[in-house]
Design a protein around this motif. Sequence first.
Motif, PDB file in Angstrom:
ATOM      1  N   THR A 102     -35.633   9.646  -5.243  1.00  0.00           N
ATOM      2  CA  THR A 102     -35.928   9.987  -6.639  1.00  0.00           C
ATOM      3  C   THR A 102     -36.704   8.956  -7.288  1.00  0.00           C
ATOM      4  OG1 THR A 102     -33.838   8.714  -7.125  1.00  0.00           O
ATOM      5  CG2 THR A 102     -33.718  11.373  -6.997  1.00  0.00           C
ATOM      6  N   TYR A 103     -37.176   9.213  -8.359  1.00  0.00           N
ATOM      7  CA  TYR A 103     -38.288   8.274  -9.094  1.00  0.00           C
ATOM      8  C   TYR A 103     -38.040   8.904 -10.435  1.00  0.00           C
ATOM      9  CZ  TYR A 103     -42.548   5.730 -10.197  1.00  0.00           C
ATOM     10  OH  TYR A 103     -43.498   4.866 -10.643  1.00  0.00           O
ATOM     11  N   TYR A 104     -37.961   7.726 -11.298  1.00  0.00           N
ATOM     12  CA  TYR A 104     -37.730   7.863 -12.774  1.00  0.00           C
ATOM     13  C   TYR A 104     -38.812   7.322 -13.634  1.00  0.00           C
ATOM     14  CZ  TYR A 104     -33.227   9.598 -11.465  1.00  0.00           C
ATOM     15  OH  TYR A 104     -32.465  10.602 -10.759  1.00  0.00           O
ATOM     16  N   VAL A 144     -35.987   6.596 -19.195  1.00  0.00           N
ATOM     17  CA  VAL A 144     -34.756   7.330 -18.819  1.00  0.00           C
ATOM     18  C   VAL A 144     -34.131   6.728 -17.764  1.00  0.00           C
ATOM     19  CG1 VAL A 144     -36.202   9.415 -19.501  1.00  0.00           C
ATOM     20  CG2 VAL A 144     -36.025   8.990 -17.128  1.00  0.00           C
ATOM     21  N   LYS A 145     -34.400   5.772 -17.078  1.00  0.00           N
ATOM     22  CA  LYS A 145     -33.692   5.117 -15.962  1.00  0.00           C
ATOM     23  C   LYS A 145     -31.915   4.813 -16.583  1.00  0.00           C
ATOM     24  CE  LYS A 145     -37.382   3.221 -13.210  1.00  0.00           C
ATOM     25  NZ  LYS A 145     -38.043   1.899 -12.859  1.00  0.00           N
ATOM     26  N   GLY A 146     -31.231   4.932 -15.642  1.00  0.00           N
ATOM     27  CA  GLY A 146     -30.055   4.559 -16.126  1.00  0.00           C
ATOM     28  C   GLY A 146     -29.191   5.817 -16.981  1.00  0.00           C
ATOM     29  N   ARG A 147     -30.229   6.723 -17.636  1.00  0.00           N
ATOM     30  CA  ARG A 147     -29.551   7.875 -18.518  1.00  0.00           C
ATOM     31  C   ARG A 147     -29.734   9.091 -17.935  1.00  0.00           C
ATOM     32  NH1 ARG A 147     -31.928   8.682 -23.462  1.00  0.00           N
ATOM     33  NH2 ARG A 147     -34.112   7.797 -22.653  1.00  0.00           N
ATOM     34  N   PHE A 148     -30.826   9.543 -17.162  1.00  0.00           N
ATOM     35  CA  PHE A 148     -30.831  10.824 -16.663  1.00  0.00           C
ATOM     36  C   PHE A 148     -30.823  10.589 -14.940  1.00  0.00           C
ATOM     37  CE2 PHE A 148     -34.393  12.134 -19.801  1.00  0.00           C
ATOM     38  CZ  PHE A 148     -33.399  12.126 -21.019  1.00  0.00           C
ATOM     39  N   THR A 149     -30.364  11.808 -14.387  1.00  0.00           N
ATOM     40  CA  THR A 149     -30.345  11.886 -13.046  1.00  0.00           C
ATOM     41  C   THR A 149     -30.784  13.116 -12.605  1.00  0.00           C
ATOM     42  OG1 THR A 149     -28.094  10.380 -12.980  1.00  0.00           O
ATOM     43  CG2 THR A 149     -28.754  11.901 -11.217  1.00  0.00           C
ATOM     44  N   ILE A 150     -31.875  13.226 -11.722  1.00  0.00           N
ATOM     45  CA  ILE A 150     -32.331  14.358 -11.168  1.00  0.00           C
ATOM     46  C   ILE A 150     -31.508  14.718  -9.852  1.00  0.00           C
ATOM     47  CG2 ILE A 150     -34.365  13.102  -9.764  1.00  0.00           C
ATOM     48  CD1 ILE A 150     -36.006  15.736 -10.371  1.00  0.00           C
ATOM     49  N   LEU A 196     -31.646  18.343 -14.065  1.00  0.00           N
ATOM     50  CA  LEU A 196     -31.690  16.853 -14.827  1.00  0.00           C
ATOM     51  C   LEU A 196     -30.474  16.783 -15.773  1.00  0.00           C
ATOM     52  CD1 LEU A 196     -33.725  14.812 -15.106  1.00  0.00           C
ATOM     53  CD2 LEU A 196     -34.351  15.952 -17.115  1.00  0.00           C
ATOM     54  N   GLN A 197     -29.615  15.898 -15.413  1.00  0.00           N
ATOM     55  CA  GLN A 197     -28.453  15.315 -16.149  1.00  0.00           C
ATOM     56  C   GLN A 197     -28.977  14.479 -16.980  1.00  0.00           C
ATOM     57  OE1 GLN A 197     -25.160  16.561 -16.149  1.00  0.00           O
ATOM     58  NE2 GLN A 197     -25.078  15.362 -18.147  1.00  0.00           N
ATOM     59  N   MET A 198     -28.816  14.772 -18.315  1.00  0.00           N
ATOM     60  CA  MET A 198     -29.443  13.792 -19.183  1.00  0.00           C
ATOM     61  C   MET A 198     -28.108  13.158 -20.039  1.00  0.00           C
ATOM     62  SD  MET A 198     -32.798  15.751 -20.645  1.00  0.00           S
ATOM     63  CE  MET A 198     -31.879  17.009 -21.538  1.00  0.00           C
ATOM     64  N   ASN A 199     -28.033  11.999 -19.895  1.00  0.00           N
ATOM     65  CA  ASN A 199     -26.802  11.153 -20.758  1.00  0.00           C
ATOM     66  C   ASN A 199     -27.355  10.347 -21.816  1.00  0.00           C
ATOM     67  OD1 ASN A 199     -24.947  12.746 -18.939  1.00  0.00           O
ATOM     68  ND2 ASN A 199     -24.982  11.048 -17.772  1.00  0.00           N
ATOM     69  N   SER A 200     -26.597   9.841 -22.685  1.00  0.00           N
ATOM     70  CA  SER A 200     -26.973   8.778 -23.709  1.00  0.00           C
ATOM     71  C   SER A 200     -28.275   9.422 -24.213  1.00  0.00           C
ATOM     72  CB  SER A 200     -27.117   7.548 -23.200  1.00  0.00           C
ATOM     73  OG  SER A 200     -25.839   7.173 -22.385  1.00  0.00           O
ATOM     74  N   LEU A 201     -28.232  10.617 -24.592  1.00  0.00           N
ATOM     75  CA  LEU A 201     -29.597  11.048 -25.187  1.00  0.00           C
ATOM     76  C   LEU A 201     -30.029  10.319 -26.599  1.00  0.00           C
ATOM     77  CD1 LEU A 201     -29.129  14.722 -24.304  1.00  0.00           C
ATOM     78  CD2 LEU A 201     -31.115  13.448 -23.792  1.00  0.00           C
ATOM     79  N   LYS A 202     -31.159  10.182 -26.706  1.00  0.00           N
ATOM     80  CA  LYS A 202     -31.747   9.697 -28.222  1.00  0.00           C
ATOM     81  C   LYS A 202     -32.565  10.621 -28.751  1.00  0.00           C
ATOM     82  CE  LYS A 202     -32.080   5.099 -25.777  1.00  0.00           C
ATOM     83  NZ  LYS A 202     -32.776   4.183 -25.044  1.00  0.00           N
ATOM     84  N   PRO A 203     -32.885  10.395 -30.031  1.00  0.00           N
ATOM     85  CA  PRO A 203     -33.819  11.141 -30.681  1.00  0.00           C
ATOM     86  C   PRO A 203     -35.032  11.505 -30.252  1.00  0.00           C
ATOM     87  CG  PRO A 203     -32.481  10.064 -32.437  1.00  0.00           C
ATOM     88  CD  PRO A 203     -32.076   9.604 -30.792  1.00  0.00           C
ATOM     89  N   GLU A 204     -35.612  10.318 -29.668  1.00  0.00           N
ATOM     90  CA  GLU A 204     -36.998  10.381 -29.212  1.00  0.00           C
ATOM     91  C   GLU A 204     -36.873  10.969 -27.592  1.00  0.00           C
ATOM     92  OE1 GLU A 204     -35.023   7.633 -29.944  1.00  0.00           O
ATOM     93  OE2 GLU A 204     -35.387   5.780 -28.727  1.00  0.00           O
ATOM     94  N   ASP A 205     -35.897  11.580 -27.365  1.00  0.00           N
ATOM     95  CA  ASP A 205     -35.977  12.371 -26.091  1.00  0.00           C
ATOM     96  C   ASP A 205     -36.335  13.824 -26.325  1.00  0.00           C
ATOM     97  OD1 ASP A 205     -33.009  10.695 -24.801  1.00  0.00           O
ATOM     98  OD2 ASP A 205     -35.157  10.337 -23.982  1.00  0.00           O
ATOM     99  N   THR A 206     -36.148  14.155 -27.740  1.00  0.00           N
ATOM    100  CA  THR A 206     -36.704  15.575 -28.252  1.00  0.00           C
ATOM    101  C   THR A 206     -38.075  15.739 -27.710  1.00  0.00           C
ATOM    102  OG1 THR A 206     -35.328  15.230 -30.205  1.00  0.00           O
ATOM    103  CG2 THR A 206     -37.130  16.830 -30.102  1.00  0.00           C
TER     104      THR A 206
END
Length: 128
Positions: free
Chosen positions: A57-59, A63-69, A80-90
């Motif tokens: 995998t490659y990130y 998003v490293k440490g927050r997203f998992t493909i 795509l599992q997305m954790n600790s989402l931030k407004p800038e991920d919109t």
Amino acid sequence: VQLQASGGGLVQAGGSLRLSCAASGRTFSSYAMGWFRQAPGKEREFVAAISWSGVSTYYEDSVKGRFTISRDNAKNTVYLQMNSLKPEDTAVYYCAASIEPFTTLVAGTPTVQSFGSWGQGTLVTVSS
């Protein structure tokens, strides 16, 4: 290969979402898969990629440490599992498939041009 992304929605900052991308065709396991995103007024940018086997995998750094493909070749689906989402991920999130060897794909930041098949996009909105 035809792709259909789903799973987007509205979530508060710090929350989680899991995106799915279902592929049609018997050759799904031959493709490296990626996720990109495009925020309003911005260019489409790379988020994450996974090799055909799922081993590599490659990130993108933010998003490293927050997203998992991940992928399930038996179900022709990439996630795509997305954790600790931030407004800038919109953004609108797109899944994509590439026939390039994974090592070539991630020699630099994967580009839009390296992926030949695209899904329709799913909107992720993160509120502050």
